[in-house]
Scaffold this motif. Structure first.
Motif, PDB file in Angstrom:
ATOM      1  N   THR A 189      13.237  -6.755  18.002  1.00  0.00           N
ATOM      2  CA  THR A 189      13.367  -7.652  19.392  1.00  0.00           C
ATOM      3  C   THR A 189      14.572  -7.845  19.939  1.00  0.00           C
ATOM      4  O   THR A 189      15.622  -7.504  19.346  1.00  0.00           O
ATOM      5  N   ASP A 190      14.637  -8.273  21.236  1.00  0.00           N
ATOM      6  CA  ASP A 190      16.027  -8.575  22.058  1.00  0.00           C
ATOM      7  C   ASP A 190      16.462  -9.656  21.357  1.00  0.00           C
ATOM      8  O   ASP A 190      17.534 -10.177  21.519  1.00  0.00           O
ATOM      9  N   ASP A 191      15.768 -10.698  20.911  1.00  0.00           N
ATOM     10  CA  ASP A 191      16.187 -11.844  20.252  1.00  0.00           C
ATOM     11  C   ASP A 191      16.596 -11.797  18.887  1.00  0.00           C
ATOM     12  O   ASP A 191      15.987 -11.123  17.951  1.00  0.00           O
ATOM     13  N   ASP A 192      17.943 -12.000  18.700  1.00  0.00           N
ATOM     14  CA  ASP A 192      18.634 -11.813  17.359  1.00  0.00           C
ATOM     15  C   ASP A 192      17.909 -12.860  16.503  1.00  0.00           C
ATOM     16  O   ASP A 192      18.029 -12.477  15.240  1.00  0.00           O
ATOM     17  N   ASP A 193      17.339 -14.029  16.851  1.00  0.00           N
ATOM     18  CA  ASP A 193      16.886 -14.691  15.837  1.00  0.00           C
ATOM     19  C   ASP A 193      15.495 -14.279  15.193  1.00  0.00           C
ATOM     20  O   ASP A 193      15.001 -14.768  14.369  1.00  0.00           O
ATOM     21  N   GLU A 194      14.716 -13.503  16.137  1.00  0.00           N
ATOM     22  CA  GLU A 194      13.472 -12.839  15.709  1.00  0.00           C
ATOM     23  C   GLU A 194      13.489 -11.711  14.414  1.00  0.00           C
ATOM     24  O   GLU A 194      14.649 -10.998  14.485  1.00  0.00           O
ATOM     25  N   ILE A 195      12.809 -11.694  13.673  1.00  0.00           N
ATOM     26  CA  ILE A 195      12.842 -10.704  12.632  1.00  0.00           C
ATOM     27  C   ILE A 195      11.580  -9.723  12.938  1.00  0.00           C
ATOM     28  O   ILE A 195      10.588  -9.997  12.989  1.00  0.00           O
ATOM     29  N   ALA A 196      11.854  -8.431  12.818  1.00  0.00           N
ATOM     30  CA  ALA A 196      10.824  -7.395  12.900  1.00  0.00           C
ATOM     31  C   ALA A 196       9.809  -7.540  11.526  1.00  0.00           C
ATOM     32  O   ALA A 196      10.377  -7.399  10.451  1.00  0.00           O
ATOM     33  N   ARG A 197       8.633  -7.921  11.722  1.00  0.00           N
ATOM     34  CA  ARG A 197       7.512  -7.830  10.367  1.00  0.00           C
ATOM     35  C   ARG A 197       6.359  -6.940  10.733  1.00  0.00           C
ATOM     36  O   ARG A 197       6.191  -6.765  11.726  1.00  0.00           O
ATOM     37  N   PRO A 198       5.814  -6.785   9.585  1.00  0.00           N
ATOM     38  CA  PRO A 198       4.401  -6.048   9.655  1.00  0.00           C
ATOM     39  C   PRO A 198       3.516  -7.080  10.349  1.00  0.00           C
ATOM     40  O   PRO A 198       3.621  -8.361  10.494  1.00  0.00           O
ATOM     41  N   LEU A 199       2.572  -6.282  11.333  1.00  0.00           N
ATOM     42  CA  LEU A 199       1.915  -6.982  12.365  1.00  0.00           C
ATOM     43  C   LEU A 199       0.994  -7.946  11.527  1.00  0.00           C
ATOM     44  O   LEU A 199       0.626  -9.165  11.802  1.00  0.00           O
ATOM     45  N   ALA A 200       0.567  -7.764  10.280  1.00  0.00           N
ATOM     46  CA  ALA A 200      -0.572  -8.361   9.389  1.00  0.00           C
ATOM     47  C   ALA A 200       0.245  -9.368   8.490  1.00  0.00           C
ATOM     48  O   ALA A 200      -0.382  -9.729   7.420  1.00  0.00           O
ATOM     49  N   GLY A 201       1.325  -9.665   8.718  1.00  0.00           N
ATOM     50  CA  GLY A 201       2.447 -10.197   7.624  1.00  0.00           C
ATOM     51  C   GLY A 201       2.565 -11.834   7.621  1.00  0.00           C
ATOM     52  O   GLY A 201       3.287 -12.114   7.029  1.00  0.00           O
ATOM     53  N   LEU A 202       1.559 -12.463   8.339  1.00  0.00           N
ATOM     54  CA  LEU A 202       2.137 -13.966   8.585  1.00  0.00           C
ATOM     55  C   LEU A 202       1.865 -14.541   7.223  1.00  0.00           C
ATOM     56  O   LEU A 202       2.819 -15.509   7.169  1.00  0.00           O
ATOM     57  N   MET A 203       1.054 -14.395   6.353  1.00  0.00           N
ATOM     58  CA  MET A 203       1.198 -14.951   5.026  1.00  0.00           C
ATOM     59  C   MET A 203       2.200 -14.468   3.855  1.00  0.00           C
ATOM     60  O   MET A 203       1.932 -15.006   2.679  1.00  0.00           O
ATOM     61  N   ALA A 204       2.704 -13.342   4.354  1.00  0.00           N
ATOM     62  CA  ALA A 204       3.445 -12.515   3.362  1.00  0.00           C
ATOM     63  C   ALA A 204       4.599 -13.592   2.846  1.00  0.00           C
ATOM     64  O   ALA A 204       5.126 -14.437   3.736  1.00  0.00           O
ATOM     65  N   ALA A 205       5.210 -13.660   1.554  1.00  0.00           N
ATOM     66  CA  ALA A 205       6.038 -14.405   1.060  1.00  0.00           C
ATOM     67  C   ALA A 205       7.434 -14.396   2.020  1.00  0.00           C
ATOM     68  O   ALA A 205       8.185 -15.534   2.152  1.00  0.00           O
ATOM     69  N   PRO A 206       8.015 -13.200   2.361  1.00  0.00           N
ATOM     70  CA  PRO A 206       9.071 -13.248   3.178  1.00  0.00           C
ATOM     71  C   PRO A 206       9.146 -13.882   4.372  1.00  0.00           C
ATOM     72  O   PRO A 206       9.927 -14.454   5.173  1.00  0.00           O
ATOM     73  N   ASN A 207       7.706 -14.280   4.905  1.00  0.00           N
ATOM     74  CA  ASN A 207       7.573 -15.003   6.169  1.00  0.00           C
ATOM     75  C   ASN A 207       7.406 -16.396   6.197  1.00  0.00           C
ATOM     76  O   ASN A 207       7.292 -17.364   7.144  1.00  0.00           O
ATOM     77  N   ARG A 208       7.491 -17.112   4.832  1.00  0.00           N
ATOM     78  CA  ARG A 208       7.179 -18.598   4.581  1.00  0.00           C
ATOM     79  C   ARG A 208       8.677 -19.183   4.716  1.00  0.00           C
ATOM     80  O   ARG A 208       9.629 -18.791   4.280  1.00  0.00           O
ATOM     81  N   THR A 209       8.293 -20.308   5.400  1.00  0.00           N
ATOM     82  CA  THR A 209       9.467 -21.198   5.568  1.00  0.00           C
ATOM     83  C   THR A 209       9.408 -22.369   4.600  1.00  0.00           C
ATOM     84  O   THR A 209       8.405 -23.006   4.330  1.00  0.00           O
ATOM     85  N   LYS A 210      10.349 -22.409   3.642  1.00  0.00           N
ATOM     86  CA  LYS A 210      10.471 -23.607   2.757  1.00  0.00           C
ATOM     87  C   LYS A 210      10.985 -24.939   3.337  1.00  0.00           C
ATOM     88  O   LYS A 210      12.018 -25.003   3.878  1.00  0.00           O
ATOM     89  N   LEU A 211      10.218 -25.880   3.455  1.00  0.00           N
ATOM     90  CA  LEU A 211      10.719 -27.115   3.763  1.00  0.00           C
ATOM     91  C   LEU A 211      11.290 -27.982   2.898  1.00  0.00           C
ATOM     92  O   LEU A 211      11.066 -27.838   1.771  1.00  0.00           O
ATOM     93  N   PRO A 212      12.098 -28.886   3.132  1.00  0.00           N
ATOM     94  CA  PRO A 212      12.768 -29.833   2.091  1.00  0.00           C
ATOM     95  C   PRO A 212      11.707 -30.457   1.326  1.00  0.00           C
ATOM     96  O   PRO A 212      10.772 -30.999   1.860  1.00  0.00           O
ATOM     97  N   GLU A 213      12.166 -30.616   0.086  1.00  0.00           N
ATOM     98  CA  GLU A 213      11.141 -31.419  -0.923  1.00  0.00           C
ATOM     99  C   GLU A 213      11.083 -32.978  -0.340  1.00  0.00           C
ATOM    100  O   GLU A 213      11.910 -33.441   0.297  1.00  0.00           O
ATOM    101  N   VAL A 214       9.709 -33.242  -0.499  1.00  0.00           N
ATOM    102  CA  VAL A 214       9.382 -34.736  -0.151  1.00  0.00           C
ATOM    103  C   VAL A 214       9.400 -35.472  -1.573  1.00  0.00           C
ATOM    104  O   VAL A 214       8.688 -35.100  -2.273  1.00  0.00           O
TER     105      VAL A 214
END
Length: 149
Positions: free
Chosen positions: A22-47
């Motif tokens: 991508t042109d945007d340095d913040d975006e990461i190239a991912r497989p098209l169907a990889g939404l739920m893949a572990a590397p695409n998960r964002t971990k939120l701070p523990e509550v």
């Protein structure tokens, strides 16, 4: 015939399309169907749930983002989290409690009677402003503000 189908399936997976750089340095190239893949998960701070302690936050989420959060109670009291509007604005993938996985169609609220941790994975769906709060509390620190963009 089965062997031929297996070969075609493997060949199709081996050549799965990948997004171009991508042109945007913040975006990461991912497989098209990889939404739920572990590397695409964002971990939120523990509550942390503890009598009289703040919940934390705020959370800034992206619609379509895959998130995981651990919610832990220290057992200082029977504490719950309510947030029906937020829970209706997300798709819950699973809730894990002491190694037991639950895949509900939705949530309304959570409650801890004893100390423990639960992990929730979800996809943010509906943009808006939401909150998780301790039922019956009125203080701002007992409320976790959430925005889905």
């Amino acid at each position: 015939m089965r062997f031929l189908l297996s070969c075609l399936l493997v060949a199709g997976l081996a050549t799965a399309p990948v997004l171009a750089e991508t042109d945007d340095d913040d975006e990461i190239a991912r497989p098209l169907a990889g939404l739920m893949a572990a590397p695409n998960r964002t971990k939120l701070p523990e509550v942390m749930l503890s009598v009289g302690e703040p919940l934390g936050g705020p959370w800034e989420l992206r619609s379509g983002g895959y998130y995981s959060v651990e919610i832990t109670s220290d057992g200082s009291g029977e504490i719950g989290l309510a947030g029906a509007d937020f829970f209706h604005a997300i798709w819950v993938d699973e809730v894990v409690i002491e190694g037991l996985e639950v895949r509900p169609t939705g949530l309304h609220s959570l409650e801890f009677d004893d100390p423990g941790t639960m992990k929730i994975t979800f996809i943010a769906v509906k943009p808006g402003s939401y909150a998780l709060s301790i039922p019956g509390s009125t203080g701002e620190s007992q409320r976790l503000a959430i925005t889905i963009e």
